[in-house]
Design an enzyme around this catalytic site. Structure first.
Site, PDB file in Angstrom:
ATOM      1  N   PRO A  18       4.694   5.103  -4.490  1.00  0.00           N
ATOM      2  CA  PRO A  18       4.673   5.837  -5.821  1.00  0.00           C
ATOM      3  C   PRO A  18       5.520   5.436  -6.845  1.00  0.00           C
ATOM      4  CG  PRO A  18       4.832   7.323  -3.738  1.00  0.00           C
ATOM      5  CD  PRO A  18       5.032   6.043  -3.221  1.00  0.00           C
ATOM      6  N   GLU A  73       8.245  10.738   3.850  1.00  0.00           N
ATOM      7  CA  GLU A  73       8.721  10.392   2.326  1.00  0.00           C
ATOM      8  C   GLU A  73       8.882   8.981   1.784  1.00  0.00           C
ATOM      9  OE1 GLU A  73       9.142  13.006   0.199  1.00  0.00           O
ATOM     10  OE2 GLU A  73       7.928  14.052   1.891  1.00  0.00           O
ATOM     11  N   ARG A  86     -13.278  -8.911  -3.948  1.00  0.00           N
ATOM     12  CA  ARG A  86     -14.259  -9.240  -4.813  1.00  0.00           C
ATOM     13  C   ARG A  86     -13.878 -10.455  -5.668  1.00  0.00           C
ATOM     14  NH1 ARG A  86     -17.592  -5.366  -6.395  1.00  0.00           N
ATOM     15  NH2 ARG A  86     -17.422  -5.832  -8.501  1.00  0.00           N
ATOM     16  N   ASP A 115     -18.048 -10.788 -14.580  1.00  0.00           N
ATOM     17  CA  ASP A 115     -17.561 -11.525 -15.777  1.00  0.00           C
ATOM     18  C   ASP A 115     -18.042 -10.954 -17.136  1.00  0.00           C
ATOM     19  OD1 ASP A 115     -17.215 -13.636 -14.005  1.00  0.00           O
ATOM     20  OD2 ASP A 115     -19.196 -14.988 -14.462  1.00  0.00           O
TER      21      ASP A 115
END
Ligand code: 9D3
Length: 265
Positions: free
Chosen positions: A89, A116, A154, A169
């Site tokens: 995070p 944590e 991808r 594209d």
């Protein structure tokens, strides 16, 4: 490209990579994904991987050594330099530019925290980069790692078929997609915009570009900030705004500036 995932739930990430475009990239040998579990590198009958934080407070922190040995095992499982990315995070927010940069690496280790997080000394010693996928709270790094893997897969050469590549594209230009319609032409929920049935491909391309520009301006103005539109694009955006001024729904919206659109909730 080879990706090693260091996680207490390595099967979870492997499952995410078993279907669709990512699964196909793996089958085609463009990408390999391996899991390493720090639990397998922990000591004692209990195989502890976490402990209480110094300074007190709630939650647990992942121990240095099981993670460090897991990273080392992943590192030496194949040749070549490895970039170590901690899903965290506290990281920089993931975007397509970062995805492109990571996709060009020969190897990655994605480090997933639970509880944590991990001991800061391990971050300093082993981590090259920290990445977050957005400003919301997840239960661990695994889903974030799956997101990174999907986006990277991808971009591997040969992962997408021709149609998928063409779409990719045309939207690598930082605009939102235009609306899509399929059969039937007439439906109780409405008709397909006539222009899409016209067969005039230049006109259709202009209409789609106008929709992309208009929707981006409405929904994600941040994507257009500091970006100079070409004369043609600026004209299309003006045309979109003029057209939306004269449609009934938008007139209603304009009288209620507080009303959010269906997607802006
Ligand atoms: C509620 C716990 N929080 C205490 C203030 C801190 C916290 C610790 C661990 C919040 C989330 C997590 C677990 N999250 C990730 O490991 C994570 C994550 C995320 O939560 N959001 C966006 N991207 C990422 S990448 C890894």
């Amino acid at each position: 490209m080879r990706i090693d995932v260091v996680s207490l739930f390595p099967e979870f990430v492997a499952q995410c990579a078993a279907f669709g475009v990512v699964g196909r990239a793996v089958e085609r040998g463009l990408l390999s994904i391996h899991g390493t579990n720090p639990r397998d590198h922990a000591e004692g009958n209990y195989r502890r991987v976490d402990d209480r934080p110094f300074g007190g407070g709630p939650g647990m922190v992942m121990l240095i050594d099981p993670l460090r040995r897991a990273i080392e095992a992943a590192r030496s499982a194949a040749e070549g330099p490895v970039r170590v990315v901690y899903m965290s995070p506290q990281g920089r927010r993931l975007d397509q530019e970062t995805v492109r940069r990571l996709a060009a690496e020969p190897r990655l280790i994605l480090l997933c925290g639970r509880y944590e997080g991990i001991d800061e000394r391990l971050t300093r010693a082993e981590v090259d980069e920290e990445i977050s996928i957005g400003d919301y709270v997840l239960s661990g790094g695994e889903l974030a790692a799956a997101v990174v893997i999907d986006a990277i897969a991808r971009l591997q050469d040969g992962a997408l078929n021709d149609a998928e590549s063409a779409v990719q594209d045309s939207f690598e230009d930082g605009l939102l997609d235009c609306p899509h319609f399929t059969r039937p032409v007439e439906h109780e929920l409405g008709a397909v915009p006539e222009i899409l049935l016209s067969g005039d491909h230049a006109k259709i391309a202009r209409w789609r570009r106008m929709q992309s520009l208009g929707r981006t301006a409405e929904r994600r103005p941040d994507l257009l900030k500091g970006r100079e539109l070409s004369k043609a694009d600026a004209a299309l955006l003006r045309q979109y705004r003029e057209a939306s001024m004269s449609t009934p729904e938008t007139v209603a919206d304009a009288t209620e500036p507080a009303a959010a659109g269906p997607e802006t909730g």
